[in-house]
Motif scaffolding. Sequence first.
Motif, PDB file in Angstrom:
ATOM      1  N   LEU A  31       0.825  -1.202   0.000  1.00 31.90           N
ATOM      2  CA  LEU A  31       0.000   0.000   0.000  1.00 31.90           C
ATOM      3  C   LEU A  31       0.861   1.256   0.000  1.00 31.90           C
ATOM      4  O   LEU A  31       0.630   2.193  -0.784  1.00 31.90           O
ATOM      5  N   PHE A  32       1.881   1.294   0.854  1.00 29.62           N
ATOM      6  CA  PHE A  32       2.714   2.494   0.919  1.00 29.62           C
ATOM      7  C   PHE A  32       3.719   2.559  -0.216  1.00 29.62           C
ATOM      8  O   PHE A  32       4.081   3.656  -0.649  1.00 29.62           O
ATOM      9  N   ALA A  33       4.173   1.420  -0.704  1.00 26.48           N
ATOM     10  CA  ALA A  33       5.011   1.450  -1.906  1.00 26.48           C
ATOM     11  C   ALA A  33       4.224   2.047  -3.061  1.00 26.48           C
ATOM     12  O   ALA A  33       4.722   2.916  -3.802  1.00 26.48           O
ATOM     13  N   MET A  71     -10.017   3.073   6.030  1.00 29.01           N
ATOM     14  CA  MET A  71      -8.781   3.762   5.678  1.00 29.01           C
ATOM     15  C   MET A  71      -8.138   3.156   4.442  1.00 29.01           C
ATOM     16  O   MET A  71      -7.648   3.864   3.552  1.00 29.01           O
ATOM     17  N   VAL A  72      -8.121   1.824   4.360  1.00 28.49           N
ATOM     18  CA  VAL A  72      -7.544   1.142   3.205  1.00 28.49           C
ATOM     19  C   VAL A  72      -8.295   1.543   1.935  1.00 28.49           C
ATOM     20  O   VAL A  72      -7.693   1.794   0.887  1.00 28.49           O
ATOM     21  N   GLU A  73      -9.622   1.627   2.040  1.00 25.54           N
ATOM     22  CA  GLU A  73     -10.407   2.052   0.883  1.00 25.54           C
ATOM     23  C   GLU A  73     -10.058   3.481   0.476  1.00 25.54           C
ATOM     24  O   GLU A  73      -9.923   3.781  -0.715  1.00 25.54           O
ATOM     25  N   SER A  74      -9.928   4.353   1.445  1.00 23.72           N
ATOM     26  CA  SER A  74      -9.604   5.747   1.153  1.00 23.72           C
ATOM     27  C   SER A  74      -8.245   5.869   0.478  1.00 23.72           C
ATOM     28  O   SER A  74      -8.072   6.656  -0.486  1.00 23.72           O
ATOM     29  N   MET A  75      -7.266   5.104   0.943  1.00 24.56           N
ATOM     30  CA  MET A  75      -5.937   5.174   0.349  1.00 24.56           C
ATOM     31  C   MET A  75      -5.933   4.596  -1.057  1.00 24.56           C
ATOM     32  O   MET A  75      -5.218   5.081  -1.939  1.00 24.56           O
ATOM     33  N   ARG A  76      -6.739   3.558  -1.283  1.00 25.47           N
ATOM     34  CA  ARG A  76      -6.868   3.035  -2.650  1.00 25.47           C
ATOM     35  C   ARG A  76      -7.405   4.109  -3.584  1.00 25.47           C
ATOM     36  O   ARG A  76      -6.896   4.304  -4.706  1.00 25.47           O
ATOM     37  N   PHE A  79      -2.187   7.968   7.265  1.00 27.59           N
ATOM     38  CA  PHE A  79      -3.308   7.286   7.905  1.00 27.59           C
ATOM     39  C   PHE A  79      -4.338   8.296   8.423  1.00 27.59           C
ATOM     40  O   PHE A  79      -5.548   8.077   8.304  1.00 27.59           O
ATOM     41  N   VAL A  80      -3.872   9.392   9.002  1.00 32.02           N
ATOM     42  CA  VAL A  80      -4.800  10.416   9.473  1.00 32.02           C
ATOM     43  C   VAL A  80      -5.570  11.014   8.296  1.00 32.02           C
ATOM     44  O   VAL A  80      -6.786  11.217   8.361  1.00 32.02           O
ATOM     45  N   THR A  81      -4.868  11.273   7.210  1.00 34.90           N
ATOM     46  CA  THR A  81      -5.529  11.778   6.003  1.00 34.90           C
ATOM     47  C   THR A  81      -6.604  10.810   5.518  1.00 34.90           C
ATOM     48  O   THR A  81      -7.656  11.226   5.022  1.00 34.90           O
ATOM     49  N   ALA A  82      -6.352   9.513   5.720  1.00 37.68           N
ATOM     50  CA  ALA A  82      -7.287   8.483   5.272  1.00 37.68           C
ATOM     51  C   ALA A  82      -8.395   8.201   6.275  1.00 37.68           C
ATOM     52  O   ALA A  82      -9.242   7.344   6.018  1.00 37.68           O
ATOM     53  N   GLY A  83      -8.391   8.893   7.421  1.00 41.06           N
ATOM     54  CA  GLY A  83      -9.492   8.734   8.359  1.00 41.06           C
ATOM     55  C   GLY A  83      -9.145   8.237   9.744  1.00 41.06           C
ATOM     56  O   GLY A  83     -10.033   8.067  10.577  1.00 41.06           O
ATOM     57  N   ALA A  84      -7.866   8.008  10.020  1.00 40.45           N
ATOM     58  CA  ALA A  84      -7.469   7.599  11.370  1.00 40.45           C
ATOM     59  C   ALA A  84      -7.608   8.770  12.331  1.00 40.45           C
ATOM     60  O   ALA A  84      -7.482   9.930  11.930  1.00 40.45           O
ATOM     61  N   PRO A  85      -7.844   8.515  13.621  1.00 37.47           N
ATOM     62  CA  PRO A  85      -7.929   9.617  14.590  1.00 37.47           C
ATOM     63  C   PRO A  85      -6.596  10.333  14.720  1.00 37.47           C
ATOM     64  O   PRO A  85      -5.532   9.704  14.705  1.00 37.47           O
ATOM     65  N   GLU A  86      -6.634  11.651  14.877  1.00 46.16           N
ATOM     66  CA  GLU A  86      -5.402  12.437  14.932  1.00 46.16           C
ATOM     67  C   GLU A  86      -4.530  12.091  16.126  1.00 46.16           C
ATOM     68  O   GLU A  86      -3.325  12.354  16.114  1.00 46.16           O
ATOM     69  N   GLU A  87      -5.102  11.467  17.140  1.00 46.24           N
ATOM     70  CA  GLU A  87      -4.320  11.125  18.324  1.00 46.24           C
ATOM     71  C   GLU A  87      -3.199  10.135  18.027  1.00 46.24           C
ATOM     72  O   GLU A  87      -2.255  10.015  18.806  1.00 46.24           O
TER      73      GLU A  87
END
Length: 526
Positions: free
Chosen positions: A102-104, A204-209, A179-187
């Motif tokens: 995913l990150f590659a 999050m995985v869907e958002s990054m896709r 991950f935060v951009t994709a919906g993870a909590p900012e904490e």
Amino acid sequence: MLRLTDIKLPLDHGPAALKAAILRKLKLPAEALLDFRVFKRAHDARNKQAITYIYTVDVTLKDETPAPKDARPTPDMAYKFAAHAPASFQRPLVIGAGPCGLFAALILAQSGFRPIILERGKEVRQRTKDTWGLWRRSVLNPESNVQFGEGGAGTFSDGKLYSQIKDPRHLGRKVLHEFVTAGAPEEILTEAHPHIGTFRLVTMVESMRESIEALGGEYRFNAKVMDLLLTSDHGVRGVRLESGEEIESGHVVLALGHSARDTFQMLHERGIAIEAKPFSIGFRIEHPQGLIDKARFGRSISQLGAADYKLVHHAKNGRDVYSFCMCPGGTVVAAASEPGRVVTNGMSQYSRNERNANAGIVVGITPDADYPGHPLAGIALQRRWEEAAFAAGGGTYAAPAQLVGDFIAGNPSAALGEVMPSYRPGVTPTDLSSCLPDYAIEAIREALPAFGRQIKGFDRADAVLTGVETRTSSPIRIRRGEDFQSLNTKGLYPAGEGAGFAGGILSAAVDGIKVAEAVAKSIAGV
């Protein structure tokens, strides 16, 4: 900005306490402090009667204010791309859509290289339905399960986002920000031991896709790679899919999961440099989460949430026994990827509010001592004990289980106690001694009472052991050089956990970034 460390405050401190503590540490008047922000927050629970928060903060002072002796400049943690795509190029391939792939793919897409991502499993929501098929109906889909599919094995885990890796370039920070951009909590940016949980990881995985596709990347699901296409001088020129389709590329990222056994076999047959590596095997253990909370946090339970632990014991037979992938307030899950075999893993949601704590209790094993002679011998060992667990559980994907008291005494279990196991599709009380090698059984029997001396109640008689945990890490390493390419196959980039270079979501993602940078530089000629 300046970075201050080791600022301690009580758990119940008020909103103004942190600023006051910063000023005390700086020994400066309030007007000298223009601004501050929390970089990291941890807690120190060594004294359960006085647990404290420990802050690391970045502060901005007035220009004329001298820097305190115990402050250091805040490092530049902004990510810098290694290379950008030239006007014309051949698109790189990324095999695997777990954290590493995913990150590659994300870095390559953000750099303009429009990668093609090949995933043998399904997109994450359909994969989730197939996984529930095993958990609820004992129906295993060998290509869509806890191990295979978009998001990788980390999707069905606690979603831990910390590791022990050296990270001088702060690539882990890039991972957390994405991950935060994709919906993870900012904490997750400030907590010392952040986690996400399965349900959040799915979205999050869907958002990054979607982000990768918007940048020109292309996903292909149900696209199992069956063979590498090699040049006459043993470089890679592409791949052949199970459908028979061939895709040409001189840059192939191998971001395999640790359970891609058929792909490991293909790579070995193709002469790719592979070696056996150490990993660990054992069981999952479950306790009431409240027992762990009380032992770790005492009176501060309500303020700190579900407690975790990390335990190690050096057994008399020379084996190291340790807790692995501890999941507070979670469940033990069926993680098999091959028919006729039982594998366990642990999972938590973000809330960590299930009744049990669980962790792997595992024993380290090595190629020299335990599976010598062949690069893929560790896979054969895994399969042997997964088949033994399948048989001991009754041959239905139920898992064999044993009460800790019975296990220590060497007696089969016939019934369960107050601790109800969370594994689905269910457990069969039995004798776990047939499910691991004798040296592992001996070492775990010795370790459990020792762990009970560290955490009161850990060896309680009705705590539950469930077998088996065999996929702690990859049993092989696909060897690579400093340029991140296979030692003997130019253009092939082994990466992540399956290739033997990571262990967990964050370290796999960081390795994916490094490999993507190497690919970008190679294509761009820099």
